[in-house]
Write a protein that holds these residues in place. Structure first.
Motif, PDB file in Angstrom:
ATOM      1  N   ALA A  12       0.835  -1.211   0.000  1.00  0.00           N
ATOM      2  CA  ALA A  12       0.000   0.000   0.000  1.00  0.00           C
ATOM      3  C   ALA A  12       0.866   1.255   0.000  1.00  0.00           C
ATOM      4  O   ALA A  12       0.568   2.233   0.692  1.00  0.00           O
ATOM      5  CB  ALA A  12      -0.971  -0.007   1.185  1.00  0.00           C
ATOM      6  N   GLN A  15       0.141   5.593  -1.836  1.00  0.00           N
ATOM      7  CA  GLN A  15      -0.315   6.870  -1.265  1.00  0.00           C
ATOM      8  C   GLN A  15      -0.370   6.746   0.257  1.00  0.00           C
ATOM      9  O   GLN A  15      -0.113   5.687   0.823  1.00  0.00           O
ATOM     10  CB  GLN A  15      -1.691   7.261  -1.818  1.00  0.00           C
ATOM     11  N   ILE A  17      -0.016   6.680   4.249  1.00  0.00           N
ATOM     12  CA  ILE A  17       1.040   6.333   5.209  1.00  0.00           C
ATOM     13  C   ILE A  17       2.102   5.445   4.545  1.00  0.00           C
ATOM     14  O   ILE A  17       3.298   5.580   4.826  1.00  0.00           O
ATOM     15  CB  ILE A  17       0.429   5.615   6.431  1.00  0.00           C
ATOM     16  N   ASP A  36       1.716  -1.800  -4.503  1.00  0.00           N
ATOM     17  CA  ASP A  36       0.341  -1.307  -4.319  1.00  0.00           C
ATOM     18  C   ASP A  36      -0.503  -1.970  -5.400  1.00  0.00           C
ATOM     19  O   ASP A  36       0.034  -2.471  -6.401  1.00  0.00           O
ATOM     20  CB  ASP A  36       0.300   0.222  -4.476  1.00  0.00           C
ATOM     21  N   LEU A  57       1.068  -5.108  -6.813  1.00  0.00           N
ATOM     22  CA  LEU A  57       0.799  -6.328  -6.045  1.00  0.00           C
ATOM     23  C   LEU A  57      -0.501  -6.162  -5.257  1.00  0.00           C
ATOM     24  O   LEU A  57      -0.630  -5.235  -4.450  1.00  0.00           O
ATOM     25  CB  LEU A  57       1.954  -6.595  -5.059  1.00  0.00           C
ATOM     26  N   ASP A  58      -1.431  -7.058  -5.519  1.00  0.00           N
ATOM     27  CA  ASP A  58      -2.672  -7.116  -4.737  1.00  0.00           C
ATOM     28  C   ASP A  58      -2.402  -8.055  -3.567  1.00  0.00           C
ATOM     29  O   ASP A  58      -2.201  -9.258  -3.766  1.00  0.00           O
ATOM     30  CB  ASP A  58      -3.803  -7.651  -5.626  1.00  0.00           C
ATOM     31  N   VAL A  59      -2.412  -7.513  -2.350  1.00  0.00           N
ATOM     32  CA  VAL A  59      -2.045  -8.346  -1.194  1.00  0.00           C
ATOM     33  C   VAL A  59      -3.098  -9.419  -0.893  1.00  0.00           C
ATOM     34  O   VAL A  59      -2.878 -10.287  -0.061  1.00  0.00           O
ATOM     35  CB  VAL A  59      -1.791  -7.509   0.074  1.00  0.00           C
ATOM     36  N   CYS A  81       1.285  -2.536   5.190  1.00  0.00           N
ATOM     37  CA  CYS A  81       0.499  -1.323   5.474  1.00  0.00           C
ATOM     38  C   CYS A  81      -0.932  -1.394   4.942  1.00  0.00           C
ATOM     39  O   CYS A  81      -1.798  -0.667   5.398  1.00  0.00           O
ATOM     40  CB  CYS A  81       1.237  -0.118   4.877  1.00  0.00           C
ATOM     41  N   GLY A  83      -4.704  -1.779   4.209  1.00  0.00           N
ATOM     42  CA  GLY A  83      -5.865  -1.978   5.084  1.00  0.00           C
ATOM     43  C   GLY A  83      -7.051  -1.168   4.600  1.00  0.00           C
ATOM     44  O   GLY A  83      -6.897  -0.240   3.814  1.00  0.00           O
ATOM     45  N   MET A 135       0.699  -2.776  10.154  1.00  0.00           N
ATOM     46  CA  MET A 135      -0.138  -1.611  10.437  1.00  0.00           C
ATOM     47  C   MET A 135      -1.383  -2.030  11.199  1.00  0.00           C
ATOM     48  O   MET A 135      -2.240  -2.747  10.688  1.00  0.00           O
ATOM     49  CB  MET A 135      -0.524  -0.933   9.113  1.00  0.00           C
ATOM     50  N   TYR A 151     -13.658  -3.043  11.519  1.00  0.00           N
ATOM     51  CA  TYR A 151     -12.283  -2.548  11.392  1.00  0.00           C
ATOM     52  C   TYR A 151     -11.489  -2.843  12.673  1.00  0.00           C
ATOM     53  O   TYR A 151     -10.368  -3.369  12.617  1.00  0.00           O
ATOM     54  CB  TYR A 151     -12.334  -1.044  11.117  1.00  0.00           C
ATOM     55  N   LYS A 155      -8.060  -5.070  13.247  1.00  0.00           N
ATOM     56  CA  LYS A 155      -6.796  -4.497  13.731  1.00  0.00           C
ATOM     57  C   LYS A 155      -6.390  -5.123  15.072  1.00  0.00           C
ATOM     58  O   LYS A 155      -5.188  -5.223  15.368  1.00  0.00           O
ATOM     59  CB  LYS A 155      -6.900  -2.972  13.817  1.00  0.00           C
ATOM     60  N   GLY A 182      -3.428   7.175  15.447  1.00  0.00           N
ATOM     61  CA  GLY A 182      -4.754   7.755  15.698  1.00  0.00           C
ATOM     62  C   GLY A 182      -5.355   8.085  14.326  1.00  0.00           C
ATOM     63  O   GLY A 182      -5.235   7.301  13.389  1.00  0.00           O
ATOM     64  N   VAL A 184      -5.311   9.852  10.896  1.00  0.00           N
ATOM     65  CA  VAL A 184      -4.235  10.403  10.061  1.00  0.00           C
ATOM     66  C   VAL A 184      -4.820  10.995   8.781  1.00  0.00           C
ATOM     67  O   VAL A 184      -5.683  10.380   8.138  1.00  0.00           O
ATOM     68  CB  VAL A 184      -3.219   9.295   9.676  1.00  0.00           C
ATOM     69  N   THR A 186      -5.000  11.315   5.397  1.00  0.00           N
ATOM     70  CA  THR A 186      -4.576  10.589   4.190  1.00  0.00           C
ATOM     71  C   THR A 186      -5.705  10.676   3.153  1.00  0.00           C
ATOM     72  O   THR A 186      -6.833  11.053   3.502  1.00  0.00           O
ATOM     73  CB  THR A 186      -4.325   9.096   4.505  1.00  0.00           C
ATOM     74  N   SER A 188      -7.504   8.350   2.035  1.00  0.00           N
ATOM     75  CA  SER A 188      -8.688   7.566   2.427  1.00  0.00           C
ATOM     76  C   SER A 188      -9.470   8.274   3.522  1.00  0.00           C
ATOM     77  O   SER A 188     -10.702   8.222   3.536  1.00  0.00           O
ATOM     78  CB  SER A 188      -8.313   6.143   2.841  1.00  0.00           C
TER      79      SER A 188
HETATM   80  P1  NAD Z   1      -4.983   5.111   1.922  1.00  0.00           P
HETATM   81  O1  NAD Z   1      -6.341   4.600   1.633  1.00  0.00           O
HETATM   82  O2  NAD Z   1      -4.772   6.568   1.791  1.00  0.00           O
HETATM   83  O3  NAD Z   1      -3.986   4.275   1.010  1.00  0.00           O
HETATM   84  C1  NAD Z   1      -4.184   2.896   0.949  1.00  0.00           C
HETATM   85  C2  NAD Z   1      -3.423   2.301  -0.215  1.00  0.00           C
HETATM   86  O4  NAD Z   1      -3.695   0.899  -0.168  1.00  0.00           O
HETATM   87  C3  NAD Z   1      -3.877   2.793  -1.583  1.00  0.00           C
HETATM   88  O5  NAD Z   1      -2.759   3.223  -2.331  1.00  0.00           O
HETATM   89  C4  NAD Z   1      -4.531   1.559  -2.207  1.00  0.00           C
HETATM   90  O6  NAD Z   1      -4.372   1.478  -3.610  1.00  0.00           O
HETATM   91  C5  NAD Z   1      -3.802   0.432  -1.486  1.00  0.00           C
HETATM   92  N1  NAD Z   1      -4.525  -0.831  -1.503  1.00  0.00           N
HETATM   93  C6  NAD Z   1      -5.846  -1.021  -1.337  1.00  0.00           C
HETATM   94  N2  NAD Z   1      -6.151  -2.321  -1.490  1.00  0.00           N
HETATM   95  C7  NAD Z   1      -4.981  -2.967  -1.754  1.00  0.00           C
HETATM   96  C8  NAD Z   1      -4.640  -4.318  -2.022  1.00  0.00           C
HETATM   97  N3  NAD Z   1      -5.580  -5.272  -2.049  1.00  0.00           N
HETATM   98  N4  NAD Z   1      -3.352  -4.624  -2.249  1.00  0.00           N
HETATM   99  C9  NAD Z   1      -2.405  -3.667  -2.229  1.00  0.00           C
HETATM  100  N5  NAD Z   1      -2.664  -2.361  -1.986  1.00  0.00           N
HETATM  101  C10 NAD Z   1      -3.937  -2.017  -1.755  1.00  0.00           C
HETATM  102  O7  NAD Z   1      -4.612   4.539   3.326  1.00  0.00           O
HETATM  103  P2  NAD Z   1      -4.012   5.137   4.686  1.00  0.00           P
HETATM  104  O8  NAD Z   1      -5.062   5.979   5.327  1.00  0.00           O
HETATM  105  O9  NAD Z   1      -2.645   5.652   4.482  1.00  0.00           O
HETATM  106  O10 NAD Z   1      -3.970   3.762   5.512  1.00  0.00           O
HETATM  107  C11 NAD Z   1      -2.913   2.860   5.379  1.00  0.00           C
HETATM  108  C12 NAD Z   1      -3.002   1.895   6.542  1.00  0.00           C
HETATM  109  O11 NAD Z   1      -3.011   2.622   7.765  1.00  0.00           O
HETATM  110  C13 NAD Z   1      -4.264   1.025   6.566  1.00  0.00           C
HETATM  111  O12 NAD Z   1      -3.933  -0.263   7.026  1.00  0.00           O
HETATM  112  C14 NAD Z   1      -5.145   1.735   7.571  1.00  0.00           C
HETATM  113  O13 NAD Z   1      -6.069   0.857   8.179  1.00  0.00           O
HETATM  114  C15 NAD Z   1      -4.101   2.211   8.556  1.00  0.00           C
HETATM  115  N6  NAD Z   1      -4.540   3.314   9.422  1.00  0.00           N
HETATM  116  C16 NAD Z   1      -4.963   4.482   8.863  1.00  0.00           C
HETATM  117  C17 NAD Z   1      -5.394   5.505   9.706  1.00  0.00           C
HETATM  118  C18 NAD Z   1      -5.895   6.829   9.162  1.00  0.00           C
HETATM  119  O14 NAD Z   1      -6.493   7.586   9.931  1.00  0.00           O
HETATM  120  N7  NAD Z   1      -5.659   7.145   7.895  1.00  0.00           N
HETATM  121  C19 NAD Z   1      -5.393   5.320  11.092  1.00  0.00           C
HETATM  122  C20 NAD Z   1      -4.945   4.106  11.609  1.00  0.00           C
HETATM  123  C21 NAD Z   1      -4.518   3.107  10.759  1.00  0.00           C
END
Ligand code: NAD
Length: 249
Positions: A12, A15, A17, A36, A57-59, A81, A83, A135, A151, A155, A182, A184, A186, A188
């Motif tokens: 991931a 974009q 984190i 990603d 890569l699709d995880v 990462c 999720g 993550m 969710y 986690k 907490g 973030v 981003t 999403s």
């Molecule tokens: P984001 O949605 O901004 O980015 C997620 C990325 O994951 C995207 O680039 C997407 O293309 C990729 N992705 C989606 N499905 C995928 C798959 N099957 N295989 C590979 N890549 C895939 O995300 P973010 O907000 O940066 O979150 C990243 C991680 O941090 C997640 O696990 C999320 O749960 C965790 N997190 C986020 C927050 C927050 O507030 N943003 C808080 C706590 C934890």
């Protein structure tokens, strides 16, 4: 150069984190393999930072993970990462929602660890240490949040997965820790805000969850990931480290 010579794979990383962490690892001298599902996001990353290696890569695709593993060197670091946030109470969770959340947030991490760990064990025989970072989130076994039951369950499972791997491989040079952010800022999160019935109020509500009075930025989370991937944390394993703006004071 705290990660000089280390080969680190990040999921991931297109974009949010994941990308911020990948950039921070590059700055610290790592060979970064950024993966990603989103090819366009990876192309943008590559054009911004030509030194990064990118791979679609699709995880959730077990065969693709296995095939990819055969093409890259043994890893010093793995940051899982990827999720997804399901929005709703337990009454809103369909079987499909639950399965998708568990598959993307938990099963994929188990598969990544299972696939790359043998190479990391080999690498640890040479270097003394390899590090997995998973993550997680504050929404987990740490704290309950409204509309985050599926969710939070996934986690919490990530934290359990992390501790299990840490316990099994602590004597073999493998460390495994999770990061719990907490809220973030981003792409999403911006999506969750803009799809709320009242986006202005939704943003205020997200900020109100953070005692520091602001959203975390991706630049707040990446340094913790770098620390856990570096040898500075060589005595840290099985931990669940929070970067939460004071949520759990
Ligand atoms: P984001 O949605 O901004 O980015 C997620 C990325 O994951 C995207 O680039 C997407 O293309 C990729 N992705 C989606 N499905 C995928 C798959 N099957 N295989 C590979 N890549 C895939 O995300 P973010 O907000 O940066 O979150 C990243 C991680 O941090 C997640 O696990 C999320 O749960 C965790 N997190 C986020 C927050 C927050 O507030 N943003 C808080 C706590 C934890």
């Amino acid at each position: 150069m705290r990660l000089k010579g280390k080969t680190i794979l990040i999921t991931a990383a297109g974009q949010g984190i994941g990308r911020a962490s990948a950039e921070a690892c590059l700055k610290e001298g790592a060979n970064v393999i950024a993966t990603d599902i989103n090819q366009e996001a990876l192309q943008k990353f590559k054009s911004d930072c030509p030194e990064v290696q990118t791979y679609v890569l699709d995880v959730m695709d077990s065969n693709a993970i296995k095939a990819f593993a055969k093409t890259i060197p043994n890893l010093d670091g793995l940051f899982n990462c990827a999720g997804f946030v399901h929005n709703g109470t337990v009454l809103d969770i369909s079987d499909e929602d639950w399965d998708f959340s568990m598959n993307l947030n938990v099963t994929s991490m188990m598969r990544m660890c299972r696939t790359f760990l043998p190479g990391m064990l080999e690498q640890a025989k040479i270097t003394g240490s390899s590090s997995i970072v998973n993550m997680a989130s504050m929404a987990s076994s740490i704290k309950g949040f409204p509309m985050r039951t599926a969710y939070g369950a996934t986690k919490a499972a990530v934290i359990g997965l992390t501790k299990g791997i840490a316990a099994d491989f602590v004597k073999k040079g493998i460390r495994c820790n999770s990061v719990n952010p907490g809220t973030v800022n981003t792409p999403s999160l911006q999506g969750r805000i803009s799809s709320a019935p009242d986006p202005v109020q939704a943003e205020k509500d997200f900020i109100a969850r953070q005692p520091m009075g602001r959203l975390a930025e991706v630049s707040d989370i990446a340094p913790m990931v770098v620390f856990l991937l570096s040898d500075e944390s060589q005595c840290v394993t099985g931990q669940s480290l929070s970067v939460d703006g004071g949520v759990t004071i």
